[in-house]
Design a protein around this motif. Structure first.
Motif, PDB file in Angstrom:
ATOM      1  N   PRO A 172      17.818   1.000   3.450  1.00 44.88           N
ATOM      2  CA  PRO A 172      16.353   1.210   3.416  1.00 44.88           C
ATOM      3  C   PRO A 172      15.519   0.175   3.580  1.00 44.88           C
ATOM      4  N   THR A 173      16.192  -1.211   3.522  1.00 46.66           N
ATOM      5  CA  THR A 173      15.220  -2.475   3.604  1.00 46.66           C
ATOM      6  C   THR A 173      15.161  -2.488   5.203  1.00 46.66           C
ATOM      7  N   THR A 174      16.010  -2.145   6.088  1.00 44.36           N
ATOM      8  CA  THR A 174      15.866  -2.294   7.432  1.00 44.36           C
ATOM      9  C   THR A 174      15.737  -1.030   8.249  1.00 44.36           C
ATOM     10  N   GLY A 181      21.752   7.326  -4.781  1.00 46.97           N
ATOM     11  CA  GLY A 181      21.678   7.237  -6.175  1.00 46.97           C
ATOM     12  C   GLY A 181      20.651   7.954  -6.709  1.00 46.97           C
ATOM     13  N   GLU A 182      20.003   8.717  -5.763  1.00 42.07           N
ATOM     14  CA  GLU A 182      18.492   9.486  -6.132  1.00 42.07           C
ATOM     15  C   GLU A 182      18.658  10.858  -5.576  1.00 42.07           C
ATOM     16  N   THR A 189       4.209   4.114   6.929  1.00 36.33           N
ATOM     17  CA  THR A 189       3.747   4.028   5.719  1.00 36.33           C
ATOM     18  C   THR A 189       4.850   4.966   4.662  1.00 36.33           C
ATOM     19  N   ILE A 190       5.266   6.066   5.246  1.00 35.22           N
ATOM     20  CA  ILE A 190       6.342   6.884   4.469  1.00 35.22           C
ATOM     21  C   ILE A 190       7.409   6.125   3.850  1.00 35.22           C
ATOM     22  N   THR A 191       8.162   5.438   5.141  1.00 35.42           N
ATOM     23  CA  THR A 191       9.224   4.634   4.786  1.00 35.42           C
ATOM     24  C   THR A 191       8.848   3.555   3.690  1.00 35.42           C
ATOM     25  N   GLY A 192       7.773   2.959   3.807  1.00 37.45           N
ATOM     26  CA  GLY A 192       7.482   1.736   2.752  1.00 37.45           C
ATOM     27  C   GLY A 192       7.324   2.577   1.357  1.00 37.45           C
ATOM     28  N   HIS A 209       9.858   3.006  -3.994  1.00 30.94           N
ATOM     29  CA  HIS A 209      10.391   3.869  -5.077  1.00 30.94           C
ATOM     30  C   HIS A 209      11.929   3.228  -5.537  1.00 30.94           C
ATOM     31  N   PHE A 210      12.661   2.874  -4.395  1.00 32.50           N
ATOM     32  CA  PHE A 210      14.023   2.159  -4.914  1.00 32.50           C
ATOM     33  C   PHE A 210      13.873   0.898  -5.514  1.00 32.50           C
TER      34      PHE A 210
END
Length: 288
Positions: free
Chosen positions: A5-7, A75-76, A110-113, A118-119
């Protein structure tokens, strides 16, 4: 394959594209909403603008769900991730300027951020510093890359350190952070054969009587150094609970003399005990 998620990058969102449209690539299955965005910009706040906005959300919602799906198995619940992505989509629609190019080029990051935030803000059961979160992501990606081949053994700390360029200490911190999305209740039973003992039963506590025991043992040495008569006076006063008058009558001395002997003896014992505690702990301790 799970994407970190961070990359995360747009990837499949922009993989199948038209030739350049208005200077930017565009997906073949992207909805044509240029006219709707033109209306949205021109309309004032009100029911009509809200209706156009809702139509844009509906048109682009599959893309938001697609981005949310790339964060599954983290985990979500997927449905919760889709709601977060939908919120990011709404923010993207509200902040998009049609004069700047294709909407998906603005909406994807924008959506990815929004999902990443959220995480970062909601999914950690423990507060983990940002630096440790970065270590966690590097270690997780390295583990995945080193274990890509079927049957590959679990990478060692040394292998992860060599692969990431981190120190083994940093790798261990990242491995520990991998478990921080969830916590274990202190009330959970350790196993079926532990007679209902919980994790809390195994945790040590600071016993208030430890200091008392140390003080008693330290005082014992000080008492041994007193003259026999002074030891006897202290015993009668503090263990037999005799008054100073009774002690004076038994020993044939004045009550004032008994009082002075008790004060002097206690001072000697206290001084020896405090010195002993300072030698053991390195700091002075106030005697109770």
């Amino acid at each position: 394959m799970l994407t970190d998620p961070t990359t995360i990058h747009p990837g499949p969102i922009e993989s199948s594209v038209h030739p350049i449209a208005h200077g930017r690539p565009r997906r073949r299955d992207a909805p044509d909403t240029k006219a709707l965005f033109g209306q949205l910009v021109a309309l004032p706040d009100g029911p009509e603008r809200n209706a156009v906005r809702d139509e844009l959300v509906t048109a682009w919602l599959p893309m938001a769900h697609h981005i949310a799906g790339r964060f599954r198995d983290r985990g979500e619940f997927l449905e919760d991730l889709r709601q977060v992505a939908a919120l990011g989509l709404v923010k993207a629609i509200d902040g998009f300027d049609p004069e700047r190019g294709a909407f998906e080029s603005y909406a994807v990051p924008t959506i990815t951020g929004e999902v990443k935030r959220h995480f970062r803000d909601r999914m950690w059961a423990l507060r983990v510093p940002h630096r440790v979160q970065e270590l966690r992501n590097k270690v997780r990606i390295a583990r995945r890359e080193l274990a890509q081949s079927p049957g590959s053994p679990e990478p060692t700390v040394a292998a992860l350190a060599a692969h990431t360029g981190l120190t083994e200490k940093e790798v261990n911190a990242g491995l520990e952070a991998l478990e921080c999305f969830t916590t274990l209740s202190l009330d959970v039973e350790l196993s079926a054969d532990t007679d209902g003992h919980s994790l809390a039963d195994t945790l040590g506590v600071t016993e208030a009587l430890y200091d008392t025991v140390i003080e008693w043992e330290s005082a014992r040495e000080g008492l041994r150094g007193l003259p026999e008569r002074e030891r006897a006076i202290l015993y009668m006063r503090f263990f037999e609970d005799m008054t100073q008058s009774r002690i004076a009558d038994r020993l044939g001395i004045s009550q004032m003399h008994v009082s002075r002997l008790i004060s002097r003896s206690c001072a000697r014992v206290r001084s020896g005990t405090t010195g002993h505690r300072v030698a053991r702990s390195g700091r002075p301790v106030r005697m109770r």
